[in-house]
Design an enzyme around this catalytic site. Sequence first.
Site, PDB file in Angstrom:
ATOM      1  CB  SER A 160      -9.717  -7.918   1.226  1.00  0.00           C
ATOM      2  OG  SER A 160      -8.625  -7.299   1.062  1.00  0.00           O
TER       3      SER A 160
ATOM      4  CE  LYS B 237      -0.743  -7.204  -5.609  1.00  0.00           C
ATOM      5  NZ  LYS B 237       0.488  -7.930  -6.371  1.00  0.00           N
TER       6      LYS B 237
ATOM      7  CB  SER C 235       5.054   1.400  -4.930  1.00  0.00           C
ATOM      8  OG  SER C 235       4.991   1.998  -6.260  1.00  0.00           O
TER       9      SER C 235
ATOM     10  CE1 TYR D 171      -0.353   0.642  -4.218  1.00  0.00           C
ATOM     11  CE2 TYR D 171       0.662   1.423  -6.110  1.00  0.00           C
ATOM     12  CZ  TYR D 171       0.646   0.764  -4.644  1.00  0.00           C
ATOM     13  OH  TYR D 171       1.403   0.306  -4.631  1.00  0.00           O
TER      14      TYR D 171
ATOM     15  CE  LYS E 271       1.480   0.991  -1.715  1.00  0.00           C
ATOM     16  NZ  LYS E 271       1.566   0.717  -0.240  1.00  0.00           N
TER      17      LYS E 271
ATOM     18  CG  ASN F 292       8.197  -3.227 -11.825  1.00  0.00           C
ATOM     19  OD1 ASN F 292       8.688  -2.315 -11.395  1.00  0.00           O
ATOM     20  ND2 ASN F 292       6.947  -3.640 -12.508  1.00  0.00           N
TER      21      ASN F 292
ATOM     22  NE  ARG G 149       6.958   0.081 -15.723  1.00  0.00           N
ATOM     23  CZ  ARG G 149       7.263   0.625 -16.833  1.00  0.00           C
ATOM     24  NH1 ARG G 149       8.648   1.727 -17.339  1.00  0.00           N
ATOM     25  NH2 ARG G 149       6.593   1.203 -17.294  1.00  0.00           N
TER      26      ARG G 149
END
Length: 340
Positions: free
Chosen positions: A34, A84, A124, A149, A153, A179, A231
């Site tokens: 998908s 995601k 995450s 989302y 998690k 990341n 990040r």
Amino acid sequence: MKILVTGGAGFIGSHTVVELHHAGFESIILDNFSNSQKSALQGIEEIIGKKVTFYEADINNPSIWDIIFSEHQIDGIIHFAASKAVGESVLKPLKYYRNNVGATVVMLDKMQEHKVSNLVFSSSCTVYGQPDTLPVTESSQVKPASSPYGNTKKICEDIIQDTVKTGNGLNAISLRYFNPIGAHESALIGELPLGPPANLVPFLTQSVAGIRGELAVYGDDYPTPDGTAIRDYIHVVDLAKAHVSAINLLLKQTTSPENPYYDFFNIGTGKGSSVLEVIHAFEEATGKKVAYTIKPRRDGDTTAVYADCTKSNEVLGWTASKGLVESLGDAWRWQEKISK
Ligand code: NAD
Ligand code: WQD
């Protein structure tokens, strides 16, 4: 040893299948494509020099688990398959609760039914939100999620931990990724975003490749040294290797119903980089100039997040080895390959 990799055709899953092979494991991939393409399987096969077994099916379908568990003795599962896209999750929360939370419940039921013991879950750093102090350790506070989302998690971590606690034979590890960027050095596998990417690095590489317009830098008024947000960018191959370490740790456990094993780990580099530092590192890696415009901050973005990886270094025996310039060079070679 056989490891079932849900979402094994995706960005992180495909690199993990390669690293599992290098570590002597056989992977069975379960993916409905998908958000990936079958070409990822060819890339994996070219790198590892052998065919991979794969099942094209939806993890929400209980019977696919019965089929796989009856055809293979599975020693552990690495569960990547999920939706995601943070923005999409705000518009279609039920899709995310169904595909991320509902499917995890289906998987856990089937693992219990077929007595499959070991699970590594893709979590995450989003669970930390904007941390009160940096770097983020595993004992940093988990903040209310800023998107459905992110909420999936945290909910999945809790469901998995609660299931482990029952002492019904499940041992599990959640890995909280920072990341992930880059691609395999062969440029045979990498990230294949469908439509315009929301994440910085795929947008940057597509912009330089001429597929997208100019890169927008979202905000230069953050309280950071250059004003842009920070990040912790980790090379996907380093991240993949963390899964091998996690599976090995699970396989080593000697647990009992009274003493099951669950733990969670930060998986990052420990180094924060600003958006402008990413742009400059990309220019250094590739010799290409990046055109960009400063735009207002993006809704929901945090100022700075980077990991303290002491626990994963000490307990998993894992550490990231690749830096930003190498990661961005690999991301660009992958982009050049798929742009042809
Ligand atoms: P990806 O979309 O590239 O890979 C996910 C794979 O799962 C895809 O191949 C997709 O086709 C498959 N899939 C999705 N739903 C499925 C279903 N119902 N049945 C079967 N297959 C299904 O994503 P990724 O970047 O490789 O992320 C893997 C995991 O890591 C996800 O759980 C994601 O939430 C998590 N994660 C990703 C990041 C990131 O920035 N990439 C960061 C933290 C956590
Ligand atoms: C990084 C920085 C942007 C795009 C997201 C998810 C998180 C996790 C990883 C799964 C930010 C800036 C971005 C652009 C920009 N995924 N940026 N221009 O937001 O840290 O995390 O992916 O779990 O849950 O939220 O990553 O790559 O989108 O952004 O300036 O075109 O780059 O503002 O500061 P993020 P990102």
